[in-house]
Design an enzyme around this catalytic site. Structure first.
Site, PDB file in Angstrom:
ATOM      1  N   ARG A 153       0.830  -1.230   0.000  1.00 25.93           N
ATOM      2  CA  ARG A 153       0.000   0.000   0.000  1.00 25.93           C
ATOM      3  C   ARG A 153       0.859   1.273   0.000  1.00 25.93           C
ATOM      4  O   ARG A 153       0.447   2.296   0.546  1.00 25.93           O
ATOM      5  CB  ARG A 153      -0.941   0.032   1.211  1.00 25.93           C
ATOM      6  CG  ARG A 153      -1.988  -1.025   1.234  1.00 25.93           C
ATOM      7  CD  ARG A 153      -2.983  -0.918   0.076  1.00 25.93           C
ATOM      8  NE  ARG A 153      -3.866  -2.052   0.121  1.00 25.93           N
ATOM      9  CZ  ARG A 153      -3.567  -3.241  -0.426  1.00 25.93           C
ATOM     10  NH1 ARG A 153      -2.432  -3.423  -1.093  1.00 25.93           N
ATOM     11  NH2 ARG A 153      -4.407  -4.243  -0.337  1.00 25.93           N
ATOM     12  N   SER A 167     -11.517   0.150   3.108  1.00 25.91           N
ATOM     13  CA  SER A 167     -10.817  -0.068   4.384  1.00 25.91           C
ATOM     14  C   SER A 167     -10.409   1.285   4.951  1.00 25.91           C
ATOM     15  O   SER A 167      -9.671   2.022   4.303  1.00 25.91           O
ATOM     16  CB  SER A 167      -9.549  -0.886   4.164  1.00 25.91           C
ATOM     17  OG  SER A 167      -9.888  -2.107   3.584  1.00 25.91           O
ATOM     18  N   GLU A 185      -6.194   4.744   6.442  1.00 29.22           N
ATOM     19  CA  GLU A 185      -5.702   4.466   5.082  1.00 29.22           C
ATOM     20  C   GLU A 185      -6.001   5.599   4.091  1.00 29.22           C
ATOM     21  O   GLU A 185      -5.105   6.036   3.376  1.00 29.22           O
ATOM     22  CB  GLU A 185      -6.271   3.141   4.551  1.00 29.22           C
ATOM     23  CG  GLU A 185      -5.576   2.755   3.264  1.00 29.22           C
ATOM     24  CD  GLU A 185      -6.317   1.714   2.449  1.00 29.22           C
ATOM     25  OE1 GLU A 185      -6.092   0.530   2.691  1.00 29.22           O
ATOM     26  OE2 GLU A 185      -7.098   2.083   1.565  1.00 29.22           O
TER      27      GLU A 185
HETATM   28  C1  FAD Z   1     -15.754   0.078  -1.253  1.00 28.99           C
HETATM   29  C2  FAD Z   1     -14.283   0.311  -1.473  1.00 28.99           C
HETATM   30  C3  FAD Z   1     -13.427  -0.774  -1.631  1.00 28.99           C
HETATM   31  C4  FAD Z   1     -12.053  -0.594  -1.836  1.00 28.99           C
HETATM   32  N1  FAD Z   1     -11.254  -1.693  -1.978  1.00 28.99           N
HETATM   33  C5  FAD Z   1      -9.921  -1.532  -2.158  1.00 28.99           C
HETATM   34  C6  FAD Z   1      -9.069  -2.683  -2.314  1.00 28.99           C
HETATM   35  O1  FAD Z   1      -9.523  -3.828  -2.313  1.00 28.99           O
HETATM   36  N2  FAD Z   1      -7.739  -2.476  -2.465  1.00 28.99           N
HETATM   37  C7  FAD Z   1      -7.202  -1.225  -2.483  1.00 28.99           C
HETATM   38  O2  FAD Z   1      -5.983  -1.117  -2.636  1.00 28.99           O
HETATM   39  N3  FAD Z   1      -7.992  -0.119  -2.355  1.00 28.99           N
HETATM   40  C8  FAD Z   1      -9.323  -0.246  -2.193  1.00 28.99           C
HETATM   41  N4  FAD Z   1     -10.126   0.861  -2.034  1.00 28.99           N
HETATM   42  C9  FAD Z   1      -9.513   2.208  -2.070  1.00 28.99           C
HETATM   43  C10 FAD Z   1      -9.598   2.903  -3.448  1.00 28.99           C
HETATM   44  O3  FAD Z   1     -10.548   2.294  -4.256  1.00 28.99           O
HETATM   45  C11 FAD Z   1      -8.240   2.904  -4.161  1.00 28.99           C
HETATM   46  O4  FAD Z   1      -7.261   3.526  -3.355  1.00 28.99           O
HETATM   47  C12 FAD Z   1      -8.316   3.616  -5.525  1.00 28.99           C
HETATM   48  O5  FAD Z   1      -7.095   3.457  -6.202  1.00 28.99           O
HETATM   49  C13 FAD Z   1      -8.623   5.112  -5.375  1.00 28.99           C
HETATM   50  O6  FAD Z   1      -8.881   5.611  -6.667  1.00 28.99           O
HETATM   51  P1  FAD Z   1      -9.544   7.023  -6.883  1.00 28.99           P
HETATM   52  O7  FAD Z   1      -9.455   7.337  -8.326  1.00 28.99           O
HETATM   53  O8  FAD Z   1     -10.890   7.058  -6.278  1.00 28.99           O
HETATM   54  O9  FAD Z   1      -8.509   7.957  -6.094  1.00 28.99           O
HETATM   55  P2  FAD Z   1      -8.817   9.229  -5.184  1.00 28.99           P
HETATM   56  O10 FAD Z   1      -9.532   8.801  -3.946  1.00 28.99           O
HETATM   57  O11 FAD Z   1      -9.443  10.300  -5.983  1.00 28.99           O
HETATM   58  O12 FAD Z   1      -7.321   9.641  -4.794  1.00 28.99           O
HETATM   59  C14 FAD Z   1      -6.536   8.809  -3.962  1.00 28.99           C
HETATM   60  C15 FAD Z   1      -5.115   9.405  -3.869  1.00 28.99           C
HETATM   61  O13 FAD Z   1      -4.474   9.317  -5.134  1.00 28.99           O
HETATM   62  C16 FAD Z   1      -4.091  10.613  -5.590  1.00 28.99           C
HETATM   63  N5  FAD Z   1      -4.324  10.613  -7.034  1.00 28.99           N
HETATM   64  C17 FAD Z   1      -5.476  10.306  -7.687  1.00 28.99           C
HETATM   65  N6  FAD Z   1      -5.302  10.362  -9.022  1.00 28.99           N
HETATM   66  C18 FAD Z   1      -4.017  10.705  -9.209  1.00 28.99           C
HETATM   67  C19 FAD Z   1      -3.229  10.953 -10.381  1.00 28.99           C
HETATM   68  N7  FAD Z   1      -3.719  10.837 -11.624  1.00 28.99           N
HETATM   69  N8  FAD Z   1      -1.926  11.342 -10.210  1.00 28.99           N
HETATM   70  C20 FAD Z   1      -1.399  11.469  -8.967  1.00 28.99           C
HETATM   71  N9  FAD Z   1      -2.091  11.253  -7.838  1.00 28.99           N
HETATM   72  C21 FAD Z   1      -3.385  10.882  -7.949  1.00 28.99           C
HETATM   73  C22 FAD Z   1      -4.958  11.596  -4.834  1.00 28.99           C
HETATM   74  O14 FAD Z   1      -4.327  12.866  -4.709  1.00 28.99           O
HETATM   75  C23 FAD Z   1      -5.099  10.892  -3.504  1.00 28.99           C
HETATM   76  O15 FAD Z   1      -3.968  11.148  -2.707  1.00 28.99           O
HETATM   77  C24 FAD Z   1     -11.512   0.720  -1.860  1.00 28.99           C
HETATM   78  C25 FAD Z   1     -12.367   1.828  -1.719  1.00 28.99           C
HETATM   79  C26 FAD Z   1     -13.745   1.634  -1.524  1.00 28.99           C
HETATM   80  C27 FAD Z   1     -14.643   2.822  -1.386  1.00 28.99           C
END
Ligand code: FAD
Length: 340
Positions: free
Chosen positions: A165, A239, A335
């Protein structure tokens, strides 16, 4: 490029909390990043990068800067041989739609990460993972805008310094790079056991003996639906806590009282303890604290049932962290990232 003002951030994060962003804009083209970065810099305006908002918490004070929502598209085959296919994917693509597309192409490497919400560009940030796979296994390089040197760069897998992570994007170089695309090398071989314990258990119990990218994807989607709330229905960030890491002496101490504690030997003298288990033992599972529900099917997930502010979440979070510290003498950490 249309720039919006005073936008409630809660409409764009799956936890649905927090104040307003002074400015917000969608980025569809890579070249717009350099332009907007220069403009913001000239006006001393901080920039925050957002994908799908599924791993982000907004504070009540909102964000006094500009939030860039990355929507850059793209899905391009770069190389193909007997064993593998290499694909470059735009940072704004939806993660699960890409997983589906690669599974439809009978490619392996990300099928066990089916149904993780969010965008492609965020996947390397915390080295997303599930059911024994992580993005670091298949990512060979990525393209990004380096806000420090003000240039577009190509970073190799090694440059990203991935671990559990973690990557340079959420540690050493947090906020420095705006990821615009990633390149994955996926295998043409069918998935082979051993699979992650709970996945194998599901496959055995359901008499699934033919392992294809599709059967693994279907199984993962079923397992996830049974223990993770859908953010479209229940506001949550997946999480909410990272798994706890304990030293041997800490673990021995806990084992005196809880001999059945599940642990994972990390091989470096440290042990991973499932934080969901700790929270459950502490009696929080299913409880409602300040409008925040500790999800009854998975204590690692906090659901925003009726909280109206970040402050409500913080009270609930701190109450859980404190009790875990008091009972187990172990520190647990949040997280999701915070917009600041
Ligand atoms: C129901 C649920 C289940 C999940 N299950 C998992 C799982 O099984 N495993 C897991 O690892 N995660 C899980 N997650 C967490 C999440 O889905 C991941 O971390 C995902 O990658 C976040 O993507 P996002 O586009 O929504 O990012 P955001 O929430 O919009 O951003 C997350 C971070 O990434 C940065 N960021 C976003 N895009 C970019 C970019 N293009 N360049 C640089 N930085 C950037 C943001 O600044 C922020 O710091 C879960 C979340 C939920 C709600």
């Amino acid at each position: 490029m249309e720039i919006h003002t005073n936008i409630p951030i809660k409409n764009f994060t799956t936890m649905r909390l927090g104040g307003k962003a002074r400015f917000m804009t969608d980025i569809f083209k890579t070249e717009d990043i350099a332009k907007i970065f220069q403009n913001a810099k000239a006006q001393n305006l901080p920039i925050f990068i957002m994908g799908g908002g599924s791993n982000l918490i907004a504070r009540d004070e909102g964000y006094n800067g500009i939030i860039l929502k990355i929507k850059i598209p793209g899905f391009e085959k770069m190389a193909d041989d007997i064993n593998s296919t290499t694909i470059k994917i735009g940072a704004g693509e939806d993660w699960d739609s890409v997983v589906k597309r690669t599974v439809d192409m009978s490619l392996s490497g990300i099928e066990a990460m089916s149904a993780i919400p969010g965008t492609i560009g965020a996947a390397p940030v915390q080295n997303i993972g599930a059911y024994g796979q992580e993005i670091a296994d298949t990512l060979i390089s990525l393209e990004a805008y380096d806000t420090e040197n003000e240039e577009f760069v190509n970073l190799t897998h090694e440059d990203c310094n991935f671990s559990y992570r973690k990557s340079i994007f959420n540690s050493l170089d947090k906020g420095r790079y705006i990821i615009t695309s990633i390149t994955l090398k996926l295998s043409k071989n069918q998935p082979t056991p051993p699979f992650y314990d709970s996945l194998q258990k599901y496959l055995d119990e359901n008499n699934i003996k033919i392992y294809t990218q599709q059967t693994i994807r279907d199984a993962v989607i079923k397992i996830r639906a049974s223990k993770l709330p859908d953010p479209k229905i229940m506001a949550n960030s997946g999480s909410f806590f990272k798994n706890a890491i304990a030293e041997k002496w800490q673990l021995d101490e806990i084992k005196n009282k809880y001999p059945d504690i599940p642990t994972y030997d990390m091989g470096d003298g440290k042990f991973k303890i499932p934080t969901g288990w700790l929270i459950e033992q502490a009696g929080f599972k299913g409880q409602l604290i300040n409008g925040i529900r500790v999800y009854d099917k998975n204590a690692l997930v906090l659901v925003n049932e009726s909280a109206t502010s970040y402050n409500d979440l913080e009270i609930a979070k701190n109450q859980i962290i404190r009790k875990i510290r008091d009972i187990f003498r172990v520190e647990i950490e949040q997280e999701p990232n915070e917009i600041q």
